[in-house]
Write a protein that holds these residues in place. Structure first.
Motif, PDB file in Angstrom:
ATOM      1  N   ARG A  32     -18.418   3.067 -27.229  1.00 33.63           N
ATOM      2  CA  ARG A  32     -17.704   4.336 -27.062  1.00 33.63           C
ATOM      3  C   ARG A  32     -18.105   5.054 -25.778  1.00 33.63           C
ATOM      4  N   ALA A  33     -19.388   5.043 -25.473  1.00 36.32           N
ATOM      5  CA  ALA A  33     -19.852   5.727 -24.260  1.00 36.32           C
ATOM      6  C   ALA A  33     -19.275   5.048 -23.022  1.00 36.32           C
ATOM      7  N   LEU A  35     -16.530   3.261 -22.874  1.00 35.29           N
ATOM      8  CA  LEU A  35     -15.099   3.565 -22.877  1.00 35.29           C
ATOM      9  C   LEU A  35     -14.844   4.964 -22.332  1.00 35.29           C
ATOM     10  N   GLN A  36     -15.684   5.906 -22.709  1.00 32.41           N
ATOM     11  CA  GLN A  36     -15.542   7.272 -22.211  1.00 32.41           C
ATOM     12  C   GLN A  36     -15.757   7.324 -20.701  1.00 32.41           C
ATOM     13  N   HIS A  37     -16.756   6.604 -20.205  1.00 33.54           N
ATOM     14  CA  HIS A  37     -17.035   6.599 -18.765  1.00 33.54           C
ATOM     15  C   HIS A  37     -15.877   5.966 -17.988  1.00 33.54           C
ATOM     16  N   THR A  39     -12.646   5.624 -18.947  1.00 35.33           N
ATOM     17  CA  THR A  39     -11.341   6.275 -19.085  1.00 35.33           C
ATOM     18  C   THR A  39     -11.368   7.780 -18.834  1.00 35.33           C
ATOM     19  N   SER A  40     -12.517   8.300 -18.456  1.00 33.41           N
ATOM     20  CA  SER A  40     -12.530   9.711 -18.083  1.00 33.41           C
ATOM     21  C   SER A  40     -11.697   9.870 -16.808  1.00 33.41           C
ATOM     22  N   ARG A  41     -11.220  11.052 -16.573  1.00 40.55           N
ATOM     23  CA  ARG A  41     -10.399  11.294 -15.381  1.00 40.55           C
ATOM     24  C   ARG A  41     -11.117  10.809 -14.124  1.00 40.55           C
ATOM     25  N   THR A  75     -20.530  11.216 -12.486  1.00 34.96           N
ATOM     26  CA  THR A  75     -19.694  10.062 -12.803  1.00 34.96           C
ATOM     27  C   THR A  75     -20.256   8.789 -12.194  1.00 34.96           C
ATOM     28  N   ASP A  82     -23.989   1.936 -16.362  1.00 32.62           N
ATOM     29  CA  ASP A  82     -23.224   0.951 -17.130  1.00 32.62           C
ATOM     30  C   ASP A  82     -23.099  -0.380 -16.398  1.00 32.62           C
TER      31      ASP A  82
END
Length: 141
Positions: A32-33, A35-37, A39-41, A75, A82
């Motif tokens: 999840r983390a 994926l968040q990184h 797909t974040s803007r 970011t 990652d």
């Protein structure tokens, strides 16, 4: 194996299957983390910009309009942690730092590019839906 012998039932969910693939629907899933990184803007835009070349921090900030220095730095740190972005610092005065995609980051680019392309193509329909009043149920019929 004959077509009639192929099982369409989902594979049994075993611990080894979950560990191998991850379980995005589970609250504690580490995927999840990531994926968040991705797909974040800002994460998505950083990956798209870094595709194909190396950038210095200031170049990245100019290329991605609207991102603050703090958000870009955060970011980049997350994507570096990652294993998607490579940060190379040269010991010179003034300091010189370059960012590029790792092999793993390059593998992620087609997926995030597909999402970004879908958004760009779909934006007229999305904006049209935003303009409808909240109580308009005609689209449901």
């Amino acid at each position: 194996m004959k077509k009639s012998e192929i099982s369409l039932a989902p594979a049994a969910t075993t611990l080894s299957n979950k560990l191998q693939r991850g379980d995005l629907l589970a609250a504690a899933c580490p995927s999840r983390a990531v994926l968040q990184h991705l797909t974040s803007r800002w994460g998505l835009l950083v990956l798209l910009v870094l595709d194909g070349r190396t950038y210095r921090f200031s170049e990245l900030r100019r290329a991605i309009e609207g991102v603050s220095e703090r958000m870009l730095a955060q970011t980049l740190q997350l994507l570096e942690a990652d294993g998607l972005v490579l940060r190379v610092a040269y010991e010179v005065v003034p300091p010189h730092v370059e960012y590029s995609l790792t092999a793993l980051g390059q593998q992620a680019v087609p997926a995030v590019r597909a999402l970004a392309d879908w958004v760009e193509v779909s934006i007229p329909a999305i904006l049209q839906h935003r303009e409808k009043p909240a109580n308009d149920t005609s689209a449901l019929l």
